[in-house]
Design a protein around this motif. Structure first.
Motif, PDB file in Angstrom:
ATOM      1  N   VAL A  91      41.585  -9.933  -0.828  1.00 43.15           N
ATOM      2  CA  VAL A  91      41.746 -10.534  -2.152  1.00 43.15           C
ATOM      3  C   VAL A  91      40.648 -11.563  -2.398  1.00 43.15           C
ATOM      4  O   VAL A  91      40.057 -11.618  -3.490  1.00 43.15           O
ATOM      5  CB  VAL A  91      43.147 -11.181  -2.276  1.00 43.15           C
ATOM      6  CG1 VAL A  91      43.299 -11.854  -3.639  1.00 43.15           C
ATOM      7  CG2 VAL A  91      44.234 -10.136  -2.071  1.00 43.15           C
ATOM      8  N   ARG A  92      40.365 -12.377  -1.381  1.00 41.64           N
ATOM      9  CA  ARG A  92      39.310 -13.381  -1.532  1.00 41.64           C
ATOM     10  C   ARG A  92      37.959 -12.725  -1.799  1.00 41.64           C
ATOM     11  O   ARG A  92      37.176 -13.203  -2.628  1.00 41.64           O
ATOM     12  CB  ARG A  92      39.220 -14.253  -0.275  1.00 41.64           C
ATOM     13  CG  ARG A  92      40.422 -15.124  -0.036  1.00 41.64           C
ATOM     14  CD  ARG A  92      40.073 -16.301   0.887  1.00 41.64           C
ATOM     15  NE  ARG A  92      39.508 -15.871   2.138  1.00 41.64           N
ATOM     16  CZ  ARG A  92      40.181 -15.693   3.265  1.00 41.64           C
ATOM     17  NH1 ARG A  92      41.499 -15.876   3.263  1.00 41.64           N
ATOM     18  NH2 ARG A  92      39.589 -15.318   4.374  1.00 41.64           N
ATOM     19  N   LEU A  93      37.685 -11.641  -1.094  1.00 44.45           N
ATOM     20  CA  LEU A  93      36.396 -10.968  -1.270  1.00 44.45           C
ATOM     21  C   LEU A  93      36.289 -10.352  -2.663  1.00 44.45           C
ATOM     22  O   LEU A  93      35.227 -10.398  -3.295  1.00 44.45           O
ATOM     23  CB  LEU A  93      36.221  -9.897  -0.195  1.00 44.45           C
ATOM     24  CG  LEU A  93      34.796  -9.359  -0.003  1.00 44.45           C
ATOM     25  CD1 LEU A  93      33.868 -10.478   0.439  1.00 44.45           C
ATOM     26  CD2 LEU A  93      34.772  -8.231   1.019  1.00 44.45           C
ATOM     27  N   THR A  94      37.385  -9.784  -3.156  1.00 46.00           N
ATOM     28  CA  THR A  94      37.386  -9.206  -4.506  1.00 46.00           C
ATOM     29  C   THR A  94      37.155 -10.279  -5.561  1.00 46.00           C
ATOM     30  O   THR A  94      36.346 -10.109  -6.486  1.00 46.00           O
ATOM     31  CB  THR A  94      38.713  -8.485  -4.768  1.00 46.00           C
ATOM     32  OG1 THR A  94      38.912  -7.471  -3.770  1.00 46.00           O
ATOM     33  CG2 THR A  94      38.706  -7.837  -6.145  1.00 46.00           C
ATOM     34  N   LEU A  95      37.871 -11.396  -5.429  1.00 45.26           N
ATOM     35  CA  LEU A  95      37.688 -12.492  -6.380  1.00 45.26           C
ATOM     36  C   LEU A  95      36.277 -13.065  -6.298  1.00 45.26           C
ATOM     37  O   LEU A  95      35.697 -13.464  -7.319  1.00 45.26           O
ATOM     38  CB  LEU A  95      38.718 -13.584  -6.109  1.00 45.26           C
ATOM     39  CG  LEU A  95      40.182 -13.223  -6.366  1.00 45.26           C
ATOM     40  CD1 LEU A  95      41.095 -14.374  -5.984  1.00 45.26           C
ATOM     41  CD2 LEU A  95      40.384 -12.846  -7.834  1.00 45.26           C
ATOM     42  N   THR A  96      35.717 -13.095  -5.099  1.00 43.62           N
ATOM     43  CA  THR A  96      34.342 -13.572  -4.943  1.00 43.62           C
ATOM     44  C   THR A  96      33.360 -12.658  -5.655  1.00 43.62           C
ATOM     45  O   THR A  96      32.404 -13.130  -6.300  1.00 43.62           O
ATOM     46  CB  THR A  96      33.984 -13.668  -3.450  1.00 43.62           C
ATOM     47  OG1 THR A  96      34.865 -14.589  -2.804  1.00 43.62           O
ATOM     48  CG2 THR A  96      32.555 -14.122  -3.257  1.00 43.62           C
ATOM     49  N   ALA A  97      33.578 -11.350  -5.551  1.00 39.69           N
ATOM     50  CA  ALA A  97      32.705 -10.402  -6.252  1.00 39.69           C
ATOM     51  C   ALA A  97      32.786 -10.592  -7.764  1.00 39.69           C
ATOM     52  O   ALA A  97      31.764 -10.556  -8.465  1.00 39.69           O
ATOM     53  CB  ALA A  97      33.085  -8.977  -5.868  1.00 39.69           C
ATOM     54  N   ILE A  98      34.000 -10.826  -8.263  1.00 36.79           N
ATOM     55  CA  ILE A  98      34.173 -11.038  -9.708  1.00 36.79           C
ATOM     56  C   ILE A  98      33.503 -12.341 -10.142  1.00 36.79           C
ATOM     57  O   ILE A  98      32.762 -12.387 -11.138  1.00 36.79           O
ATOM     58  CB  ILE A  98      35.669 -11.056 -10.066  1.00 36.79           C
ATOM     59  CG1 ILE A  98      36.283  -9.679  -9.775  1.00 36.79           C
ATOM     60  CG2 ILE A  98      35.876 -11.440 -11.526  1.00 36.79           C
ATOM     61  CD1 ILE A  98      37.794  -9.640  -9.939  1.00 36.79           C
ATOM     62  N   ALA A  99      33.765 -13.416  -9.377  1.00 36.82           N
ATOM     63  CA  ALA A  99      33.170 -14.707  -9.725  1.00 36.82           C
ATOM     64  C   ALA A  99      31.646 -14.654  -9.622  1.00 36.82           C
ATOM     65  O   ALA A  99      30.934 -15.227 -10.468  1.00 36.82           O
ATOM     66  CB  ALA A  99      33.728 -15.794  -8.814  1.00 36.82           C
ATOM     67  N   GLY A 100      31.116 -13.993  -8.585  1.00 40.62           N
ATOM     68  CA  GLY A 100      29.677 -13.871  -8.452  1.00 40.62           C
ATOM     69  C   GLY A 100      29.051 -13.105  -9.602  1.00 40.62           C
ATOM     70  O   GLY A 100      27.973 -13.471 -10.093  1.00 40.62           O
ATOM     71  N   SER A 101      29.722 -12.040 -10.038  1.00 39.16           N
ATOM     72  CA  SER A 101      29.214 -11.267 -11.182  1.00 39.16           C
ATOM     73  C   SER A 101      29.185 -12.126 -12.443  1.00 39.16           C
ATOM     74  O   SER A 101      28.216 -12.078 -13.220  1.00 39.16           O
ATOM     75  CB  SER A 101      30.084 -10.030 -11.399  1.00 39.16           C
ATOM     76  OG  SER A 101      30.074  -9.202 -10.246  1.00 39.16           O
ATOM     77  N   ILE A 102      30.243 -12.913 -12.643  1.00 34.40           N
ATOM     78  CA  ILE A 102      30.269 -13.812 -13.803  1.00 34.40           C
ATOM     79  C   ILE A 102      29.139 -14.833 -13.708  1.00 34.40           C
ATOM     80  O   ILE A 102      28.458 -15.134 -14.701  1.00 34.40           O
ATOM     81  CB  ILE A 102      31.637 -14.522 -13.898  1.00 34.40           C
ATOM     82  CG1 ILE A 102      32.735 -13.488 -14.187  1.00 34.40           C
ATOM     83  CG2 ILE A 102      31.620 -15.604 -14.976  1.00 34.40           C
ATOM     84  CD1 ILE A 102      34.134 -14.066 -14.155  1.00 34.40           C
ATOM     85  N   GLY A 103      28.935 -15.370 -12.488  1.00 33.58           N
ATOM     86  CA  GLY A 103      27.836 -16.317 -12.310  1.00 33.58           C
ATOM     87  C   GLY A 103      26.486 -15.701 -12.610  1.00 33.58           C
ATOM     88  O   GLY A 103      25.620 -16.336 -13.236  1.00 33.58           O
ATOM     89  N   GLY A 104      26.275 -14.445 -12.189  1.00 34.66           N
ATOM     90  CA  GLY A 104      25.019 -13.770 -12.491  1.00 34.66           C
ATOM     91  C   GLY A 104      24.826 -13.542 -13.976  1.00 34.66           C
ATOM     92  O   GLY A 104      23.725 -13.751 -14.512  1.00 34.66           O
ATOM     93  N   ILE A 105      25.888 -13.144 -14.645  1.00 29.12           N
ATOM     94  CA  ILE A 105      25.811 -12.912 -16.102  1.00 29.12           C
ATOM     95  C   ILE A 105      25.526 -14.216 -16.838  1.00 29.12           C
ATOM     96  O   ILE A 105      24.723 -14.261 -17.784  1.00 29.12           O
ATOM     97  CB  ILE A 105      27.117 -12.269 -16.595  1.00 29.12           C
ATOM     98  CG1 ILE A 105      27.251 -10.855 -16.017  1.00 29.12           C
ATOM     99  CG2 ILE A 105      27.155 -12.225 -18.116  1.00 29.12           C
ATOM    100  CD1 ILE A 105      28.590 -10.210 -16.293  1.00 29.12           C
ATOM    101  N   VAL A 106      26.166 -15.304 -16.398  1.00 31.64           N
ATOM    102  CA  VAL A 106      25.948 -16.607 -17.044  1.00 31.64           C
ATOM    103  C   VAL A 106      24.496 -17.054 -16.885  1.00 31.64           C
ATOM    104  O   VAL A 106      23.883 -17.566 -17.829  1.00 31.64           O
ATOM    105  CB  VAL A 106      26.916 -17.654 -16.461  1.00 31.64           C
ATOM    106  CG1 VAL A 106      26.517 -19.065 -16.902  1.00 31.64           C
ATOM    107  CG2 VAL A 106      28.345 -17.349 -16.894  1.00 31.64           C
ATOM    108  N   LEU A 107      23.928 -16.869 -15.690  1.00 30.80           N
ATOM    109  CA  LEU A 107      22.538 -17.276 -15.487  1.00 30.80           C
ATOM    110  C   LEU A 107      21.593 -16.440 -16.347  1.00 30.80           C
ATOM    111  O   LEU A 107      20.634 -16.971 -16.928  1.00 30.80           O
ATOM    112  CB  LEU A 107      22.169 -17.140 -14.010  1.00 30.80           C
ATOM    113  CG  LEU A 107      20.790 -17.665 -13.606  1.00 30.80           C
ATOM    114  CD1 LEU A 107      20.667 -19.149 -13.947  1.00 30.80           C
ATOM    115  CD2 LEU A 107      20.518 -17.439 -12.124  1.00 30.80           C
TER     116      LEU A 107
END
Length: 570
Positions: A346-362
């Protein structure tokens, strides 16, 4: 040792045993295992058939014996009695007993058994020491045995900790042992020193026979000094506990040599080993390390990283997404791991989602505001993080000064910030270097999810330090073996190739693309004012979408027949 202890040894010495066969083979008729001093012996133990072992012809200049028995992962019990007692037996994968010999005693016996349903392959040895040698575990106050030469080992995902009992000075047969707590001068056990050694087996080697063969290099003092790596030296004033970074799936053997500096004599404890994983676990056992989620996550990251390694500077927005993914994903994983009790998947899945959002924001921040300095600061910090992690992966990271969290994190941050500061005058070079090294390192992480490599601990040790405050006391030495040299060569080859290709391709081109939002706004104004431009006559978005939907509907409509549809008139 007490009156009971002396009585036990007297009984053992007075027992009469019938002579068996050769010393290196089992006497099946009498049920005895015969041992010789300093010689290893392999044998199998079964639950239904406990064994009695015997050592004959002990020399008169031998004061005490250490018998030790080892298995790969199944527990065995060694005892002074046929029925094991709590303070006269030891159970585990690496266990031993100290035999204090009485005057005129020239034979000793002990009992071996296992509670495991399957037979256990063991290797055992008996070592002899004189009255000048220190006695490992002779001043035990923490564990069950009166004299405990064993090393007790605990591990988790973060660290592996070994504990052992303090030693005592040696003494002659039939005399009283020196007091453990009377005085701290040069004539007491406080003069003793403890050298902690570490020995690594080959990577990905889980073979039982190989383990038993390698363990034989860690039992006697000369062999330990010749084959193992000395990690630290403890004095009698130090706590008899040492922590190491856990290496999942890597077999590591630990031993402690106690040294008497006054007499220049030494003795070895019973070595202990761990793979930092379980052979009996249903999930994530030693034979099948690496979750499916980990493999999927790092494989996808490696594919993107490989693209960034060779084409990152040309595809600027894709690189920004990659950098934003790493930047946000790393800190987000630390946050949820420290604050929640979610499962790893679950942590890894949430990390992938959060990382994708961070990439899109940048990427969105660059598209709208076009602040190159902010984007390059993120890029430089990612490269700085990797450089700093590599720095502390070296023996520099084991310096005592960096055991303090404040000193460690300040130094780590300064190295990470130094990289973008140094390259601030040549941002294109900084960007290409980041693409090459970080993109290639993502391939290293992907390889580690399938085949063990110590290079993954470059960043994993930093993550452990951020997640666990106790990890600061752990020694972080990882061996460099065949796999590591091969993967290091691959990492270097990919990084150099990607950097060289991008520098040559970008020669003579603008350093960075122009501001996307300004280009879009300028193009929009041009279309509005220039009626000769075909794009000026492009219908609104709603009409274009309606036309597309109409075309799609036509694909599913039944084709109408052609020709006459009314009956012919005669």
């Amino acid at each position: 040792m007490g009156l009971l202890w002396l009585l036990v040894l007297a009984v053992l010495a007075s027992e009469v045993r019938v002579a068996g066969g050769a010393e290196t083979f089992r006497n099946s008729t009498e049920g005895l295992l015969e041992f010789s001093l300093g010689k290893f012996r392999k044998f199998r133990l079964a639950r239904a058939f406990p064994e009695e072992a015997i050592l004959r012809h002990i020399s008169s200049n031998v004061t005490f014996l250490i018998f030790q028995i080892h298995s790969q992962y199944q527990n065995t019990t060694v005892s002074f009695f046929k029925t094991p007692l709590l303070n006269a037996s030891a159970t585990g994968t690496d266990r031993g007993l100290v035999f204090i010999l009485l005057p005129e005693q020239n034979m000793s016996t002990w009992y071996l058994e296992t509670a495991d349903a399957e037979s256990v392959l063991n290797v055992a040895i008996t070592l002899s020491y004189s009255e000048r040698d220190p006695i490992p575990g002779g001043c035990n106050l923490e564990f069950d045995l009166d004299i405990d030469p064993n090393i007790y080992l605990e591990y988790d995902f973060f660290e592996t900790t070994i504990k052992f009992a303090p030693a005592n000075l040696g003494y002659a047969r039939g005399t009283d042992p020196p007091s453990c707590d009377l005085g701290t001068g040069r004539d007491s056990r406080w003069r003793l020193q403890y050298d902690v050694y570490q020995y690594f087996l080959p990577e990905n080697d889980l073979a039982e026979e190989d383990f038993l063969n390698h363990l034989q290099r860690m039992a006697e003092v000369p062999q330990v000094k010749a084959n193992a790596i000395k990690v630290v030296t403890l004095t009698a004033n130090d706590k008899t506990s040492v922590s190491f970074s856990s290496l999942l799936g890597q077999d590591v053997i630990y031993n402690v040599i106690v040294w008497d500096p006054l007499l220049n004599t030494s003795a070895a404890y019973v070595p202990a080993h761990t793979y930092a994983c379980s052979f009996d676990a249903v999930e994530d056992n030693c034979s099948s390390l690496g979750r499916v989620s980990t493999k999927v996550f790092f494989t996808l990251l490696a594919l993107l990283g490989l693209f960034i390694c060779f084409f990152g500077h040309r595809f600027w927005k894709t690189e920004l997404f990659f950098i934003g993914f790493i930047f946000v994903g790393f800190f987000f994983y630390i946050l949820i791991a420290r604050l929640t009790a979610l499962k790893y998947d679950v942590r890894l899945t949430l990390t992938a989602i959060a990382g994708s959002i961070g990439g899109i924001v940048l990427v969105a921040a660059w598209w709208r505001f076009g602040v190159l300095t902010l984007c390059m600061l993120c890029v430089g910090l990612v490269l700085g993080f990797l450089v700093s992690a590599v720095t502390f992966f070296t023996p520099l990271g084991d310096l005592k000064v960096f055991r303090d969290d404040g000193v460690f994190w300040v130094t780590f941050s300064c190295i990470a910030i130094l990289i973008p500061v140094v390259f601030m005058c040549c941002l294109r070079i900084l960007n290409i270097l980041t693409c090459g090294f970080t993109g290639a390192y993502s391939v290293v992480l992907a390889v580690d999810s399938y085949v063990y490599t110590g290079l993954s601990y470059i960043t994993l040790n930093v993550l452990k330090r951020a997640l666990n405050s106790d990890f600061r006391r752990a020694f972080m030495y990882e061996p460099f073996q065949t796999n590591d040299f091969i993967i290091l060569a691959v990492w270097g080859m990919l990084a150099v190739s990607g950097i060289t290709l991008q520098i040559r391709r970008e020669r003579g081109r603008p350093s960075f693309p122009p501001h996307p939002y300004k280009l879009w706004k300028r193009e929009k104004e041009r279309r509005v004012t220039n009626i000769l431009d075909p794009s000026h006559h492009v219908p609104p978005l709603r009409e274009r979408l309606g036309g597309r939907l109409a075309q799609i509907k036509e694909l599913f409509q039944k084709e109408q027949p052609t020709g006459e549809r009314t009956p012919l008139l005669l």
